[in-house]
Scaffold this motif. Structure first.
Motif, PDB file in Angstrom:
ATOM      1  N   TRP A   1      -6.565   4.696  -4.479  1.00  0.00           N
ATOM      2  CA  TRP A   1      -7.851   4.362  -5.440  1.00  0.00           C
ATOM      3  C   TRP A   1      -7.957   5.409  -6.689  1.00  0.00           C
ATOM      4  O   TRP A   1      -8.718   5.457  -7.305  1.00  0.00           O
ATOM      5  CB  TRP A   1      -9.010   4.957  -4.496  1.00  0.00           C
ATOM      6  CG  TRP A   1      -8.905   4.156  -3.079  1.00  0.00           C
ATOM      7  CD1 TRP A   1      -8.522   4.784  -1.888  1.00  0.00           C
ATOM      8  CD2 TRP A   1      -9.371   2.858  -2.813  1.00  0.00           C
ATOM      9  NE1 TRP A   1      -8.532   3.552  -0.775  1.00  0.00           N
ATOM     10  CE2 TRP A   1      -9.125   2.498  -1.237  1.00  0.00           C
ATOM     11  CE3 TRP A   1      -9.705   1.813  -3.744  1.00  0.00           C
ATOM     12  CZ2 TRP A   1      -9.347   1.161  -1.011  1.00  0.00           C
ATOM     13  CZ3 TRP A   1      -9.999   0.452  -3.071  1.00  0.00           C
ATOM     14  CH2 TRP A   1      -9.710   0.306  -1.789  1.00  0.00           C
TER      15      TRP A   1
ATOM     16  N   LYS B  15      -8.731  -3.413  -4.252  1.00  0.00           N
ATOM     17  CA  LYS B  15      -7.838  -2.932  -4.647  1.00  0.00           C
ATOM     18  C   LYS B  15      -6.850  -3.784  -5.173  1.00  0.00           C
ATOM     19  O   LYS B  15      -6.245  -3.779  -6.456  1.00  0.00           O
ATOM     20  CB  LYS B  15      -7.349  -1.757  -3.914  1.00  0.00           C
ATOM     21  CG  LYS B  15      -6.164  -0.817  -4.462  1.00  0.00           C
ATOM     22  CD  LYS B  15      -6.296  -0.526  -5.562  1.00  0.00           C
ATOM     23  CE  LYS B  15      -7.297   0.642  -5.691  1.00  0.00           C
ATOM     24  NZ  LYS B  15      -7.494   1.182  -7.267  1.00  0.00           N
TER      25      LYS B  15
ATOM     26  N   LEU C 142       0.749  -1.058   0.113  1.00  0.00           N
ATOM     27  CA  LEU C 142      -0.024   0.033   0.073  1.00  0.00           C
ATOM     28  C   LEU C 142       0.847   1.199  -0.115  1.00  0.00           C
ATOM     29  O   LEU C 142       0.612   2.296  -0.592  1.00  0.00           O
ATOM     30  CB  LEU C 142      -0.919  -0.004   1.218  1.00  0.00           C
ATOM     31  CG  LEU C 142      -2.088  -1.299   1.064  1.00  0.00           C
ATOM     32  CD1 LEU C 142      -2.972  -1.278   2.551  1.00  0.00           C
ATOM     33  CD2 LEU C 142      -2.938  -0.587  -0.017  1.00  0.00           C
TER      34      LEU C 142
ATOM     35  N   TRP D 200      -9.157  -3.464   1.360  1.00  0.00           N
ATOM     36  CA  TRP D 200      -8.358  -3.145   0.247  1.00  0.00           C
ATOM     37  C   TRP D 200      -8.343  -4.416  -0.843  1.00  0.00           C
ATOM     38  O   TRP D 200      -7.651  -4.181  -1.537  1.00  0.00           O
ATOM     39  CB  TRP D 200      -7.038  -2.815   0.849  1.00  0.00           C
ATOM     40  CG  TRP D 200      -6.731  -1.622   1.160  1.00  0.00           C
ATOM     41  CD1 TRP D 200      -6.613  -0.598   0.213  1.00  0.00           C
ATOM     42  CD2 TRP D 200      -6.305  -0.866   2.511  1.00  0.00           C
ATOM     43  NE1 TRP D 200      -6.310   0.843   0.843  1.00  0.00           N
ATOM     44  CE2 TRP D 200      -5.967   0.248   2.345  1.00  0.00           C
ATOM     45  CE3 TRP D 200      -6.001  -1.475   3.656  1.00  0.00           C
ATOM     46  CZ2 TRP D 200      -5.635   1.263   3.376  1.00  0.00           C
ATOM     47  CZ3 TRP D 200      -5.540  -0.818   4.721  1.00  0.00           C
ATOM     48  CH2 TRP D 200      -5.422   0.646   4.435  1.00  0.00           C
TER      49      TRP D 200
END
Lengths: 334, 202, 636
Positions: free
Chosen positions: C524, C427, C111, C424
């Motif tokens: 995002w 993602k 991340l 997440w």
């Protein structure tokens, strides 16, 4: 929980020990001012923390249930929130500071020593049993026993803690908090028992294979009972009263037993295992594993490794007759 | 998908910055932080054992200070070419860098026999007692770092003499290596003080 | 590789489709085995890291169930003491060293580069190396356990029990060397994160615009750097004591057994915060997104994280209150241990204020945040209790403490982590996990956890010590233990359902789109899953919530080369662009270096000469790793 306190004289207690032991290893059955102070401290903190926890949960529920548009940065709601959060933080600081002071006060209170000359006991922890020595200025008055500590009610006690091999921890929750026994160091624990009774304790620091079976008993007696017990412990082992016991003694002295165990008054004078001079008078054998009976003594000698796997007592092959004789002799060593 | 809206042009930025604009410089710094913590903790262990022991050093005379002091002097002296090489690298002067790298390799090699002598003049073995253990450990830990950086210097000598040498990135490597050598020298000073000083104080 | 493009082709020279195509070519990981072991893509490595860590979570969980089976009734003989001691040691070591720390770092490896708007993590090859070393350490530990050589000295390996005289065979050495492996891996990732956060942030992302999760990971990475050397010193000296006869921990030769505890807990206590601080960042992130408003007290949250990280180094002695240290020292550590409750309190109040001021939406990630509040605060409260020296002497090393730290670690870290996975997952995989199953997972984990661990508080208070393989029937602990064991099954079912949901959703979940939650941070702004190069253009940031400030587009910078892997180095405080920097290509050398290092580390359990001879292959591998290759990335 205080009903679980044991106020019986030891003589009556002995046969009842097994039953009486339930609940005896609890921080909720205080038998000394030290553990009483700990119990009060525990409840105080639990209540304070519990109330705070409830308040936080309540505000969480309110925060989630609240309906209405999101308050933006710089809005009056946000300024109010800043005030509330600030107050909460200050309250936290105050509560934390108060609890710290309370904790210090408890420590100080527990350390207060009585004016009386304390009874000194030396405890040497080994894998996986406790050697207990009552030293005396007159050497012949001192004695050594194992896994069972007797103290007179009301007199300050000073326990000097040592370790023979690895780290152990001396812990009798009904009497005091735990204190480690550390190789190369001596730690001292002081307490005054206020209630007659039997308190179970257990090693609290992981010490290897049989950490689970390393218990001890702390017996609080009235001063006269304690003096009687001391007198008995000072004496040498009783002489066998029949031929079976006689044979038992012979087996014990002539086989490997004597290499590790002492029976005062015989040739057996090993120091590696517990002193057996008055084993028959103790409540448990093998550090709390089994109650002392002739049967359990026989079972233990016959196969210590199945009952307490990994312990340091080897299996000594004995004929059935020898085994019976040894157990009879040991049971008679009161 | 979100539409990109161009608000900045980075095409004029330099390729590969030096020092604080270089990632490897920061990486070296981070590793120095890790290893510095390691040195600090080991010194703390040493002092802890001093505090526990009734007498220090335990069962041995203090180490002979001559070899250690000689090492210290050589290491301090090596700072001069080390500073020079960092400057030469900044100016991207390949010839000076090459010459100075060889000088640095020599300065790095010189303390090796001295270090061997140091171990021999400690007057104690690692398995004699805790004093011996921690003394050998501390000296060994520093020697490891020192040998590692020396090895890196040798590799750099080789690289800089190839066609890969004349390259901003390689000059940056030389700078980082110089930075690390400073670390090796400066961490040695407190270790020297502890190893040779503390046994004489108590 | 870049034959199609001329040297020094800039992104401005290409239309968007062509740009994406060329970037994908330059940043790609080729298929096949060599591609697999050679990739340096932070997302692929994080994938592996996360998956491996969850495998270890499952293994550690199975061990926990084995222990609960044995403890379900008194004097059970299902598992003998020797195996039991290995099991609880393996459980602790696996959960701490092979699950908790790696999984948190792995989340960050995935991340952080995305959240700060860069194309790869700093030192991507070190990142690859880190994973292989971690994997080797995990395999070493579990292979040893499989052949009955698993460490049996507790995850804390106290001397002298783990020393040369009592720790028989090679079991304690396996433990010590597993530490070396995992710490090496963790330190490598910490360095990468520190440098990525400090130097690779998108232009404009000044210190006060860094997402809170990234702040948490920065503090965590520094805590790793400060704490892990202590355990390295400890485990190395233990191996030396065992292998070459040094006397660090031998009191009869001037050593000291408490030295071990100081070193271990100087690492061990910060370790708790190394696991907890990332979770704090996850909670902040999830709360912000689902409260639909900026977080309340950003600065206070950042400062709390920093002060928690600093205070974490001043608490270690509270693990040693029963060792009989001097009173004054104990008082100091009581005060510091109590004080750490204050920054934690600040965080909780800020989160509550954010929720109160926003319009919270209770999606699955939020449910885990609620579970976190409920359980973690209980753990914090019992933490205050064990910080009190007198009280600690009573509950230390009992099941009360077992309950306490599971409330902190599972309630404080694993619940937010599972919430973060739900958050997440779209993602990372491009697909949503099931909202319906997720509610069941949250419910089962929450109920199972509290039913399992709350009674342990009571067990501890009525005298049950930790690390016992059995207990006598006469002490009436049997009933509660049976209850705990049955509840553990509920907890295990929750985890099982979570794994099932994750595996199923990977293929069959609803397609997520780039920003399914309407979240505000940069990760995002790129498609889900992100392309190998993360961002086609480096984003430019002028606020804390770039995606909320600008609903349709995203500000970007141009001018980077497309014919090589290139990213932006920016200044530490302002994130002003300072240089264009190349990012290393794929390489198999980190893998070989890891293999060489593993061989040396395992060999050194048996002989000290391993370090001498083994440094040769490591040196060769490192030269292969760093030797210039004349690729466009190497030239400047």
């Amino acid at each position: 929980m205080s009903s679980a306190r044991h106020r019986f004289p030891y003589a009556i207690v002995t046969p009842l020990l097994l039953a009486a032991c339930s609940g005896a290893q609890s921080a909720f059955t205080p038998g000394s001012p030290q553990s009483q102070a700990l119990r009060s401290l525990f409840w105080l903190m639990t209540i304070v923390c519990g109330v705070i926890w409830l308040l936080v949960m309540l505000s969480l529920i309110l925060a989630i249930w609240r309906r209405g548009p999101a308050a933006l940065a710089g809005s009056p709601q946000e300024r109010r929130a800043t005030m509330v959060v600030g107050t909460c933080v200050m309250a936290t600081v105050a509560v934390i500071a108060a609890l710290t002071v309370v904790s210090y006060a408890a420590t100080r209170r527990m350390a207060e020593a009585g004016a009386e000359e304390p009874l000194t006991i030396r405890v040497r922890a080994s894998q996986w049993w406790w050697e207990v020595e009552y030293p005396d200025t007159i050497a012949s008055h001192g004695f050594i026993t194992a896994n069972e500590i007797h103290v007179p009610v009301g007199r300050p006690v000073r326990v000097e803690l040592e370790a023979a091999d690895v780290i152990h921890s001396f812990w009798v929750p009904g009497i005091a908090g735990k204190l480690d026994t550390i190789p190369g160091r001596t730690n001292t624990l002081t307490f005054t028992a206020r209630h007659i009774g039997v308190y179970r304790g257990q090693c609290a620091e992981f010490c290897g294979l049989q950490h689970a079976h390393m218990a001890l008993l702390l017996v609080v007696q009235d001063p006269r009972g304690f003096a009687r017990w001391e007198d008995v412990q000072r004496t040498q082992a009783v002489t066998p009263s029949d031929t079976e016991q006689m044979r038992g003694r012979e087996v014990l002295v002539s086989r490997q037993c004597a290499a590790c165990h002492t029976v005062r008054g015989t040739m057996a004078s090993g120091r590696l295992g517990p002193d057996l001079t008055h084993i028959g008078g103790r409540a448990f054998l093998a550090a709390g594993l089994l109650p002392v009976t002739r049967g359990s003594l026989a079972a233990w000698v016959a196969d210590p490794q199945t009952l307490k796997p990994g312990n340091n007592m080897p299996l000594v092959p004995l004929s059935p007759d020898d085994l019976r004789a040894v157990s009879a002799y040991l049971a008679a060593l009161r | 998908m979100r539409q990109p809206r161009v608000v900045a042009d980075l095409s004029k930025l330099p390729l590969h910055g030096f020092e604080t604009a270089s990632l490897t410089w920061w990486g070296t710094l981070a590793f120095m932080l890790i290893e510095g913590t390691g040195f600090l903790l080991t010194i703390a262990v040493y002092l802890y054992l001093v505090a526990v022991a009734p007498r220090w050093p335990i069962g041995a005379p203090p180490p002979d200070w001559r070899a250690g002091t000689a090492t210290t002097l050589v290491l301090l002296l090596s700072l001069v070419p080390n500073v020079m090489i960092a400057r030469a690298a900044e100016r991207q002067d390949i010839r000076r860098v090459r010459v100075l790298l060889i000088v640095m390799a020599a300065f790095g090699t010189a303390p090796i026999p001295l270090r061997v002598l140091e171990f021999r003049s400690l007057n104690v073995l690692w398995d004699s007692n805790a004093y011996g253990s921690v003394t050998w450990f501390l000296l060994g830990l520093h020697s490891t770092h020192f040998v590692t950086d020396l090895a890196e210097t040798f590799v750099l000598v080789a690289v800089m003499f190839t066609r890969h040498g004349e390259n901003r990135r390689r000059f940056g490597d030389v700078q980082d290596n110089a930075l690390y050598w400073n670390f090796v020298v400066f961490t040695w000073l407190p270790i020297y003080a502890v190893l040779y000083g503390v046994p004489r104080l108590t | 590789m870049s034959g199609a493009l001329e040297q020094d082709t800039r992104d401005t020279a290409l239309p968007p489709e062509r740009l994406a195509c060329e970037l994908a070519r330059v940043w790609r990981t080729p298929p096949g085995l060599l591609g697999f072991i050679g990739t340096v893509d932070h997302k692929r490595i994080a994938h592996r890291y996360i998956a491996t860590a969850f495998v270890f979570l499952a293994l550690g969980g199975v061990l926990a169930l084995a222990m609960r089976l044995q403890l379900a009734r008194p004097e059970a003989r299902l598992i003998g003491p020797d195996r039991y001691n290995q099991i609880f040691t393996m459980h602790g070591a696996t959960m701490m060293f092979l699950f908790a720390v790696p999984v948190m770092e792995a989340m960050a490896v995935y991340l952080v580069p995305l959240m700060v708007g860069t194309r790869n993590i700093a030192f991507p090859r070190l990142n690859a190396f880190s994973y292989w070393i971690y994997l080797a350490g995990g395999i070493l530990l579990w292979a040893a356990f499989a052949i009955d050589m698993g460490p049996d000295v507790g995850w804390f390996a106290y001397v002298p029990l783990s020393g040369p005289n009592y720790g028989s065979g090679k079991r304690a050495d396996i433990w010590a060397q597993m530490i070396t492996f995992t710490e090496l891996a963790a330190l490598a990732v910490a360095v990468e994160i520190v440098v990525t956060v400090l130097k690779q942030r998108a232009p404009g992302m000044s210190l006060d615009r860094i997402p809170l999760f990234v702040w948490s990971m920065l503090v965590t990475a520094f805590a790793v750097i400060g704490a892990l050397p202590a355990i390295m010193v400890a485990s190395t000296s233990l191996i030396l004591d065992r292998l070459v006869g040094t006397h660090f921990y031998n009191p009869s030769e001037g050593g000291d057994v408490l030295l071990w505890q100081h070193l271990f807990w100087f690492f061990g206590h910060p370790e708790v915060y190394i696991i907890f601080l990332p979770a704090v960042g996850m909670v902040s992130t999830i709360i912000t997104t689902f409260a639909r408003r900026p977080v309340f007290g950003y600065l206070a949250l950042v400062l709390s994280a920093i002060s928690t990280g600093v205070l974490a180094f001043g608490l270690w002695v509270h693990h040693m209150f029963a060792t009989g240290l001097p009173r004054l020292g104990e008082s100091f550590f009581t005060a510091s241990s109590m004080a750490i409750a204050i920054p934690n309190g600040v965080q909780i109040f800020c989160w509550l204020a954010t929720l109160a001021l926003g319009r919270p939406v209770l999606r699955v990630p939020m449910l885990f945040v609620l579970a976190f509040f409920f359980t973690f605060i209980i753990g914090g409260m019992t933490g205050v209790m064990v910080a009190s020296v007198p009280l600690d002497t009573q509950v230390h090393d009992t099941y009360f403490v077992v309950a306490h730290f599971h409330y902190v670690l599972i309630g404080g870290s694993v619940f937010p982590l599972i919430g973060a996975v739900y958050y997440w997952f779209p993602k990372i995989t491009g697909r949503m996990m099931s909202e319906y199953v997720g509610r069941w997972v949250a419910g089962l984990l929450f109920a199972g956890f509290n039913l399992t661990f709350f009674p342990m508080h009571i067990l501890g208070l009525i005298g049950m010590p930790r690390r016992v393989y059995t207990y006598p029937a006469s002490l009436s602990w049997g009933g509660l233990n049976l209850f705990v064991s049955m509840s553990a099954v509920v907890l295990a079912l929750g985890f099982l359902l979570f794994f099932v949901d994750a595996l199923r959703s990977m293929r069959g979940g609803a397609v997520a789109g780039s920003d399914p939650w309407g979240a505000p941070t940069l990760e995002w702004a790129t498609p889900s899953p992100p392309p190998s190069y993360n961002f086609a253009y480096i984003p430019v940031v002028n606020g804390l919530y770039p995606l909320w400030d600008d609903a349709t587009g995203v500000n970007v910078a141009t001018g980077l080369r497309v014919d090589r892997r290139e990213l932006i180095v920016s200044s530490v405080t302002e994130a002003r662009p300072e240089a264009r920097e190349s990012s290393p290509r794929n390489s198999v050398w980190p893998f070989w270096t890891a293999i060489a290092t593993s061989v040396v580390l395992i060999w050194s359990i048996f002989s000290p000469w391993a370090v001498v001879w083994g440094s040769v292959p490591i040196g060769i591998a490192l030269i292969g790793w760093f030797w210039p290759k004349a690729t466009p990335e190497d030239l400047a």
